[in-house]
Design an enzyme around this catalytic site. Structure first.
Site, PDB file in Angstrom:
ATOM      1  N   SER A 110       0.792  -1.118  -0.064  1.00 50.72           N
ATOM      2  CA  SER A 110      -0.079  -0.154   0.222  1.00 50.72           C
ATOM      3  C   SER A 110       0.830   1.256  -0.017  1.00 50.72           C
ATOM      4  CB  SER A 110      -0.723  -0.191   1.203  1.00 50.72           C
ATOM      5  OG  SER A 110      -1.757   1.029   1.450  1.00 50.72           O
ATOM      6  N   GLY A 111       0.413   2.258  -0.991  1.00 52.06           N
ATOM      7  CA  GLY A 111       1.523   3.415  -0.999  1.00 52.06           C
ATOM      8  C   GLY A 111       2.509   3.320  -2.057  1.00 52.06           C
ATOM      9  N   THR A 115      -2.235   1.945  -8.170  1.00 52.88           N
ATOM     10  CA  THR A 115      -3.244   2.514  -8.655  1.00 52.88           C
ATOM     11  C   THR A 115      -2.711   3.568  -9.699  1.00 52.88           C
ATOM     12  OG1 THR A 115      -4.649   2.127  -6.834  1.00 52.88           O
ATOM     13  CG2 THR A 115      -5.285   3.689  -8.462  1.00 52.88           C
ATOM     14  N   ASN A 160      -0.769   5.457   2.913  1.00 55.80           N
ATOM     15  CA  ASN A 160      -1.158   6.010   1.599  1.00 55.80           C
ATOM     16  C   ASN A 160      -2.433   6.765   1.870  1.00 55.80           C
ATOM     17  OD1 ASN A 160      -1.740   6.426  -1.023  1.00 55.80           O
ATOM     18  ND2 ASN A 160      -1.960   4.294  -1.555  1.00 55.80           N
ATOM     19  N   SER A 163      -5.470   4.782  -0.765  1.00 52.45           N
ATOM     20  CA  SER A 163      -5.189   3.232  -0.834  1.00 52.45           C
ATOM     21  C   SER A 163      -6.246   2.688  -1.145  1.00 52.45           C
ATOM     22  CB  SER A 163      -4.659   2.868   0.738  1.00 52.45           C
ATOM     23  OG  SER A 163      -4.524   1.512   0.630  1.00 52.45           O
ATOM     24  N   SER A 164      -6.095   1.630  -2.136  1.00 54.26           N
ATOM     25  CA  SER A 164      -7.155   0.850  -2.767  1.00 54.26           C
ATOM     26  C   SER A 164      -7.405  -0.332  -1.705  1.00 54.26           C
ATOM     27  CB  SER A 164      -6.660   0.092  -4.194  1.00 54.26           C
ATOM     28  OG  SER A 164      -6.348   0.949  -5.122  1.00 54.26           O
ATOM     29  N   GLY A 390      -0.527  -5.532  -2.198  1.00 57.09           N
ATOM     30  CA  GLY A 390       0.813  -6.158  -2.100  1.00 57.09           C
ATOM     31  C   GLY A 390       0.890  -7.103  -0.721  1.00 57.09           C
ATOM     32  N   GLU A 392       1.078  -7.900   3.118  1.00 56.33           N
ATOM     33  CA  GLU A 392       1.221  -6.915   4.133  1.00 56.33           C
ATOM     34  C   GLU A 392       1.584  -7.566   5.246  1.00 56.33           C
ATOM     35  OE1 GLU A 392      -2.949  -5.565   4.388  1.00 56.33           O
ATOM     36  OE2 GLU A 392      -2.728  -4.387   2.774  1.00 56.33           O
TER      37      GLU A 392
END
Length: 1109
Positions: A110-111, A115, A160, A163-164, A390, A392
């Site tokens: 994330s980040g 995206t 992020n 973040s998605s 991704g 985590e």
């Protein structure tokens, strides 16, 4: 790079190493150092063969312009500097020209910029594909689907700001020309737990904040919302606003994107109503309420938010309120209803909120797919773009991280398999011997998680489905039993069984050795999150809604389609989705983008070595480089290789006449490169060691410097000669031009003098002619003026004569008319004087009456209580005025009465009867005037615990209320249910509904009440009747006026019994068994505050203290 400088290879002007395969020596430190060097120079893209590594710069870079798109369009992958556009172009050209379906896999934590990378890929493909009105519409819809999904699926996290919180896979479909036809979006594992709870420093999904910030006041009013974030429990306040995010502008962008994608206005309104309903749902709170069986039952504290939510969704408030208090369990043909305590009610509320939002998100994805899907059924080429979370590793990892890391294990497995397969296919295609490459196969980890028999997901499903007590601890015990010997599984119990002590393993956790490292999972919440249970009562309540979307989102709530089969678990559904995704990816040619986050501060120019090293490890980038370098590190087609290095050999410079492969062979032989350092393929030259490539590059650089010196020498000589010839030619041209200029100047002077002389002569002749013409014109004008004056004089004389003649004729006519008038007046004067007064009076009265009646056209109000009436204009109309007022009032009263229904008429009759009985007699009466007589205050028919009592009463219940029965011995009160029908009155226990007393109305003789502001009343029974055995009833009720009025009305309308007397006095006698007790009302201050106190003074006196008014 300057505008004159042209790159023909990524090796030109290279900062660091553009392709990690070429790094020398290869180690983790050199890998990280190369990334840092390129990052410091804003080179955020680096290759590993055909894999693109993308570093998030946390700032805008000028590398995504339209010029950049054209620069990378139709270029070889290794021809320019590493860029995401190069990979997108390679994938698009392979799809269009080689008819190969493509997929682009974008991974990273994330980040890291996944995206944004997917947006750049889609924008590049949209820019280079065909044009046209329909094609542009499809491209615009595909691109505008991103803002909608980001608003509903993205959130601000500590890592992020955008973040998605879901995985997205989009298949973009193209026709045979490469023009987009449409697309299909698949979503995976929306983090719906974020709807009800967010970690510290994070926000809920963007759409909630965008709606409250950007919607108009009118829209918020329709949705029953307020702009203040603090009024909603589901919105975290510590990160409600984010620097750099304009929620109001984003909301306008989302609305515009939804319109472009194809959402109708009513659909948008329905979506916003559901979002508002989720916010309202979070504000519903519960309180415990004790039941007679000793258990607590949940009740809604403040029903305002529940009411507003039900109005938004079109649900009956009582249905949803019951679903939060009771749960129905069905087994075979039996149904059992159990109460929910407060904790279970909060669980049900949060489960409903999560399901409502996640189902709305899935509906949004399906609705977008309907708009962007290809309309043609012909064969299509497909390019898939996978943007998924991704790997985590947090301090506290739960079920969501377990599922996400399982997905990344599968992606890593397919990544290694496809990379090796691609390498092997290229070697076979080029006719080079393939040597097996050893690598870590993470299939054993995937099997530990997904094995259908002993996998962690299978055991979690088995634990969720088995009967009995199921907890997270029992699930961990099962893992310890089955997986204790697995080399990639660790827990406290499995360590202890091997006599190993590991204090980093808590008792309620287990650890898995993933390919990216060890991850510690806390089992708390695994069972509940896997069950993802929504009570059937809530589903059925949602299905009963009148809202257009709710029935679609909760089809299982249809009573006609009740399915007792347990729904599939969250883990089972995700495992199936991942399996489908893997099959889809295996059917396409893969392209990889590995995203890396340089720091945790979300700031530019900061490179944290440890953080990047951690991501490089779990993304398996070093292993990818080793796989790529296991055979030959560099390969290139013969033509570009010969074109690049032909200046190193005299035989190939400047032009090689023959096959490109022959030229490369001559070149390498001339440079004495060892034979073991390269191999000849069918279309490419393969170089084993990067040192060999760097040797060629260094020789090329030296040769280019020599060539540059030679070119400069030749160019300078040519430039000097050219400059001299140009100067000589210029001198001849300048002389010729000067002579020409001098002659032209002389000619211009002579010509100018001649023109001046001519102009003076022409002017003198013209002025002479003008004077002659002016004189002639003045003579003609004088003649005309004299003639006009003469004719005018003659005309005025004739006009004057005619006017004088006309005046004489008019005077004669006027004199004659006056004379005739005088004769008539003399003749009729005697008649006029006799009747003129009466006629004038009648005419005046008639006009006054007419004016009076016309003034009454503006009618007063039709309300009977309105006493306004126009003022009387004249005294003689007083009687008429009052009579008309009386007639109008009677008429509008009749009109008002004609509007009454029978029920309303009965209500007014009861209110009238109450006025006759209590007005100016009972102090409690004024407060009851504005209260409607409802009758049933305990909802007899709806409350299940009063079913038995409801069946006991045969007639229609006129009054049903909770009253207080005064104890005969000590004056204490006991709550009782008071029921009044046309034949009897009944007293029953409030908790159990058991009938305590039933009195036929004929046995009731009178009712006694005080004059004070209290609710006490005594029901006096006839002596000798069966009901009078225990004596009279002394009761208290806040609705005394309604009860006594309805008792009086029943007695007045019944022909078979006497009218019930109403006694209003501050002292009256009450029969208690054999004794008569005096009930006395006094004004004072009771001990319990503002209430009414009742106390037994002696055997003959019961004293009631009423607060002073």
């Amino acid at each position: 790079m300057s505008k004159m400088e042209v790159k023909t290879s990524l090796l030109d002007n290279m900062i660091g190493v553009g392709d990690m395969v070429l790094i020398e020596p290869l180690s983790e430190d050199t890998f990280i150092e190369n990334l840092k060097k390129r990052f410091d120079h804003n080179e955020i893209y680096t290759y590993i063969g055909s894999v693109v590594i993308s570093m998030n710069p946390y700032k805008s870079l000028p590398i995504y312009t339209a010029e950049k798109v054209e620069e990378y369009r139709n270029r070889n992958f290794y021809e320019l500097s590493p860029h995401v556009y190069a990979l997108a172009d390679e994938a698009y050209r392979s799809l269009r020209e080689q008819d190969k379906d493509q997929c682009i896999l974008i991974t990273g934590e994330s980040g890291a910029g996944k995206t944004e990378a997917s947006k750049f890929v889609m924008s590049y493909v949209a820019a280079v594909c065909g044009k046209g009105q329909e094609v542009n519409k499809v491209k615009e819809q595909l691109l505008q689907s991103n803002p909608v999904l980001e608003a509903f699926g993205n959130a601000k996290t500590v890592r992020n700001d955008n973040s998605s919180r879901f995985g997205k896979y989009m298949d973009i479909e193209f026709d045979f020309k490469g023009d987009p036809l449409g697309g299909v979006i698949s979503n995976y594992l929306l983090e719906k737990s974020r709807v009800v709870k967010q970690p510290r420093g994070e926000r809920n999904f963007h759409i909630f904040y965008q709606l409250l910030s950007g919607a108009s006041d009118d829209t918020l009013k329709k949705l029953k919302l307020d702009r203040d974030f603090s009024k909603y429990n589901y919105l975290s306040l510590d990160s409600a606003t984010v620097n750099g995010l304009d929620d109001a502008a984003s909301f306008r962008t989302v609305r515009n994107a939804m319109q472009i994608v194809g959402f109708m206005e009513d659909e948008v309104q329905s979506i916003l109503e559901l979002v508002a309903a989720v916010l309202k749902l979070g504000n519903i709170e519960f309180k415990p309420e004790s039941r007679c069986n000793g258990y607590d039952e949940s009740r809604v504290k403040d029903k305002n938010d529940l009411k507003e939510m039900c109005e938004l969704l079109g649900i009956e408030q009582s249905v949803l309120e019951r679903a939060f208090s009771f749960r129905t369990v069905e087994a075979k043909m039996e149904k059992m209803s159990t109460t929910l305590n407060v904790a279970q009610a909060y669980y049900a509320r949060d489960a409903l909120a999560k399901n409502l939002y996640s189902r709305l998100f899935s509906w949004l994805v399906n609705r977008i797919n309907e708009s962007i899907k290809a309309q043609t059924k012909s064969r299509k080429k497909v390019m898939g773009v996978l943007d998924i979370y991704g790997f985590e590793i947090f301090e506290d990892n739960s079920f969501e991280q377990f599922i996400i890391n399982y997905c990344n294990e599968k992606l890593q497995q397919i990544f290694i398999e496809l990379t090796l397969r691609e390498e092997q296919e290229e070697y076979v295609r080029e006719g080079i011997e393939w040597t097996n490459i050893e690598y870590f196969n993470n299939a054993i980890i995937c099997d530990l998680i997904e094995n259908n028999k002993n996998g962690i997901l299978a055991m979690l499903d088995e634990e969720c489905l088995r009967p009995g007590t199921v907890t997270d601890e029992t699930f961990l015990d099962k893992l310890n039993t089955v997986c204790a010997e697995h080399q990639h599984f660790e827990s406290r119990q499995s360590k202890n069984s091997k006599f190993l002590t590991d204090h980093s393993l808590p008792h309620n956790c287990f650890r898995i050795q993933h390919y990216a490292g060890k991850v510690l999972y806390r089992v708390e919440g695994f069972v509940d999150k896997n069950n993802d249970l929504l009570y059937r009562d809530l589903s059925q309540a949602m299905y009963k809604a009148n809202h257009s979307l709710i029935k679609i989102l909760f089809p299982e709530g249809n009573p006609a389609k009740v399915n007792l089969k347990r729904p599939p678990t969250a883990g089972f559904q995700f495992k199936a989705s991942v399996g489908t995704l893997m099959k889809n990816l295996l059917s396409k040619n893969p392209n990889y983008i590995r995203c890396i986050k340089p720091n945790d501060k979300k700031a530019a120019h900061i490179f944290t070595d440890s953080l990047v090293c951690h991501q490089v490890r779990y993304l398996g980038l070093m292993e990818n480089v080793r796989v790529r370098r296991a055979g030959y590190a560099f390969r290139q087609a013969y033509e570009p290789c010969l074109e690049r290095y032909k200046m190193l050999c005299k035989q190939t410079w400047p032009h090689w006449k023959g096959p490109a492969r022959g030229g490369v062979e001559v070149l390498l032989t001339d440079l004495q490169v060892p034979a073991e350092e390269f191999a000849y393929g069918r279309s490419k030259i393969f170089i084993r060691n990067p040192r060999t490539l760097f040797f060629l590059e260094e020789k090329r650089r030296q040769c280019l410097e020599d060539l540059a010196t030679l070119i400069q020498k030749i160019y300078r000589g040519w430039k000097s000669r050219t400059h001299f010839l140009l100067l000589k030619k210029s001198q001849v041209v300048v002389a010729a031009w000067y002579r020409r200029f001098a002659q032209q100047k002389k000619y211009q002077n002579i010509r100018s003098s001649a023109l001046v002389f001519q102009s003076f002569i022409r002017g003198w002749k013209a002025r002479k002619l003008l004077r002659e013409l002016k004189h002639k014109k003045r003579c003609e004008k004088a003649v005309s003026t004299i003639s006009a004056y003469w004719h005018g004089t003659q005309a005025r004389r004739e006009l004057k004569r005619l006017k004088e003649e006309a005046r004489r004729k008019h005077a004669v006519a006027v004199i004659w008319a006056y004379w005739l008038g005088l004769k008539v007046r003399r003749e009729y004067r005697k008649f006029f004087r006799a009747n003129a007064g009466k006629k004038i009076y009648d005419f005046t009265i008639q006009r006054i009456m007419q004016k009076y009646f016309l003034g009454l056209k503006k009618m007063p109000s039709m309300s009977p209580v309105d006493k306004s009436w126009p003022a009387r204009p004249y005294g003689f109309l007083d009687g008429t005025h009052q009579e008309l007022r009386r007639i109008f009032h009677l008429w509008r009263c009749k009109k008002y009465r004609s509007q009454f229904t029978e029920e309303k008429k009965a209500t007014y009759e009861e209110k009238l009867a109450a006025s006759e009985l209590f007005k100016d007699k009972k102090a409690l009466y004024p407060s009851s005037v504005g209260q409607p007589f409802k009758g049933d205050y305990v909802e007899m028919t709806k409350n299940p615990k009063y079913q038995k009592l409801n069946s006991f009463v045969e007639d229609k219940v006129l009054v049903a209320d909770v009253v207080s029965k005064i104890n005969r011995a000590n004056g204490k009160v006991t709550p009782r249910i008071f029921l009044l029908t046309k034949k009897s009155l009944v007293l029953a226990d409030q908790k159990t509904g058991q009938v305590k007393a039933s009195v036929p109305l004929p046995d009731l003789s009178s009712v006694s009440v005080s004059t004070q502001n209290d609710g006490f009343f005594a029901l006096k029974l006839k002596e000798g009747s069966t009901s009078a055995a225990k004596g009279d009833f002394l009761l208290s009720s806040d609705r005394l006026i309604e009860i006594i009025t309805k008792l009086h009305c029943i007695g007045a309308t019944s022909a078979d019994r006497n009218k019930i007397n109403i006694d209003i006095s501050d002292e009256f006698l009450v029969q208690f068994k054999q004794d008569k007790v005096c009930v006395k009302f006094i004004q004072g201050t009771p001990k319990n505050g503002n209430g009414v106190a009742c106390k037994r003074k002696n055997n003959r006196l019961l004293e009631v203290s009423v607060p002073s008014p």
